[in-house]
Design an enzyme around this catalytic site. Sequence first.
Site, PDB file in Angstrom:
ATOM      1  N   THR A   1       0.850  -1.193   0.000  1.00 51.13           N
ATOM      2  CA  THR A   1       0.000   0.000   0.000  1.00 51.13           C
ATOM      3  C   THR A   1       0.883   1.239   0.000  1.00 51.13           C
ATOM      4  OG1 THR A   1      -1.491   1.421   1.278  1.00 51.13           O
ATOM      5  CG2 THR A   1      -0.313  -0.193   2.539  1.00 51.13           C
TER       6      THR A   1
ATOM      7  N   ASP B   1       0.074   3.711   1.537  1.00 49.84           N
ATOM      8  CA  ASP B   1      -0.158   4.366   2.836  1.00 49.84           C
ATOM      9  C   ASP B   1       0.865   3.968   3.900  1.00 49.84           C
ATOM     10  OD1 ASP B   1      -2.416   5.215   1.511  1.00 49.84           O
ATOM     11  OD2 ASP B   1      -3.745   3.774   2.464  1.00 49.84           O
TER      12      ASP B   1
HETATM   13  O1  F6P Z   1      -4.969   2.705   0.313  1.00 52.95           O
HETATM   14  C1  F6P Z   1      -4.531   3.448  -0.765  1.00 52.95           C
HETATM   15  C2  F6P Z   1      -5.428   4.629  -0.996  1.00 52.95           C
HETATM   16  O2  F6P Z   1      -4.959   5.319  -2.134  1.00 52.95           O
HETATM   17  C3  F6P Z   1      -5.585   5.574   0.180  1.00 52.95           C
HETATM   18  O3  F6P Z   1      -4.496   6.441   0.315  1.00 52.95           O
HETATM   19  C4  F6P Z   1      -6.879   6.236  -0.150  1.00 52.95           C
HETATM   20  O4  F6P Z   1      -7.514   6.705   1.012  1.00 52.95           O
HETATM   21  C5  F6P Z   1      -7.671   5.130  -0.778  1.00 52.95           C
HETATM   22  O5  F6P Z   1      -6.739   4.195  -1.264  1.00 52.95           O
HETATM   23  C6  F6P Z   1      -8.551   5.538  -1.926  1.00 52.95           C
HETATM   24  O6  F6P Z   1      -9.370   4.452  -2.217  1.00 52.95           O
HETATM   25  P1  F6P Z   1     -10.077   4.169  -3.609  1.00 52.95           P
HETATM   26  O7  F6P Z   1      -9.051   3.628  -4.539  1.00 52.95           O
HETATM   27  O8  F6P Z   1     -11.079   3.116  -3.291  1.00 52.95           O
HETATM   28  O9  F6P Z   1     -10.645   5.445  -4.080  1.00 52.95           O
END
Ligand code: F6P
Length: 376
Positions: free
Chosen positions: A133, A135
């Site tokens: 990730t 994150d």
């Molecule tokens: O977990 C990675 C991430 O990019 C986070 O930083 C963000 O909050 C989320 O995914 C966004 O999710 P999605 O791809 O479902 O819009």
Amino acid sequence: MSKHIGILTAGGDSPGLNAAIRGVAKAALNEYGMQVIGFRDGFRGLLENRTVRLESSSLSGILTVGGTILGTSRDKPHKMKVGGKTQDMTDVIVENYHANHLDALVCLGGGGTQKNALQLKQKGLNILTLPKTIDNDVYGTDVTFGFDTALGIATDAVDRLHSTAHSHHRIIVVEIMGHRAGWLALGAGIAGGADVILLPEIPYNIDSVADAVLQRMKSGKNFSIVAVAEGAISVEEAGELDIVRQQLQEAIENDDKQARKKAKKTIREMEAGRGDHTLKLAHQLEERTGLESRPTILGYLQRGGTPSAADRLLATRLGSACADMIYEGVSGVMVAARSEGVEAMMLEDVAGRKKLVPQDHPWVVSARRVGTNLGD
Ligand code: F6P
């Protein structure tokens, strides 16, 4: 007899996924003569039995490619939308695992994937996971792949925003991803020399942020860069959230399903209502400082494109170690990065936990030492 393994990528995509798929599969094929298949689009592909054979030819040329050749989704085995209804599809997934004669399934994903993997482990499947990730918030590993690439992209963005903020004498409030963790905003904020960095882990006081900008103006610097994590919250919002979290905790302790559902819904609504918080922050700062202020949301740029060298190395290291573990009969673990090596962490110890930025983390301490305002 040679082992059969399956691989899937789940959750948000991130740079380094293909390097990890290649790392697991090449080591499995070349070192151990295993048979490898991939499932398309995360757990959805496992449910629908959409497979692709992973051989040398399909693994060649993917090391440097962003995204995932397998596709991904945020589907959870126990909560899948099927025929317009949300259903628990775990049993079908278990059947498909056996129908493909798998000896092990490797799930590449973040925090949600660790939880899903644990549930499948509890159903008797041999599961291994790799921590991915941007994150960097997966518990139990030093670092996740995808983080280094996103850090580079966000840092480059902060660098670029400096020259335009400086030229126009503006505040630029730059929103950086990271979900509920501040690693990416903190790292890119420090590396890019942001004047203010706001993290979910340190609720901010708007007056403190405005003061930092005003102090800079007094010293002749008529521009500021505010790096704000997408999950950053003000002291007031944190107070409100704490009350609902407390209610949720009590509901869990009292096994009150109704109250638990209600508290969870309120938290979701509070989070959804914060979608424009970076915009609001920019307005508030303009009002308080008199300096023109502009928001910039980096968004999915941070997840796209070529993985950095560090992410390719990490993904290859974890992926090939995963193949070794499968060969040795290890399962039910996340292959965690530990210093230069790896460690098999039990999924029970990882799932449902998050690695947040500790208040006394060396990055936090050093940011304060160089005079960065952290909003508190
Ligand atoms: O977990 C990675 C991430 O990019 C986070 O930083 C963000 O909050 C989320 O995914 C966004 O999710 P999605 O791809 O479902 O819009």
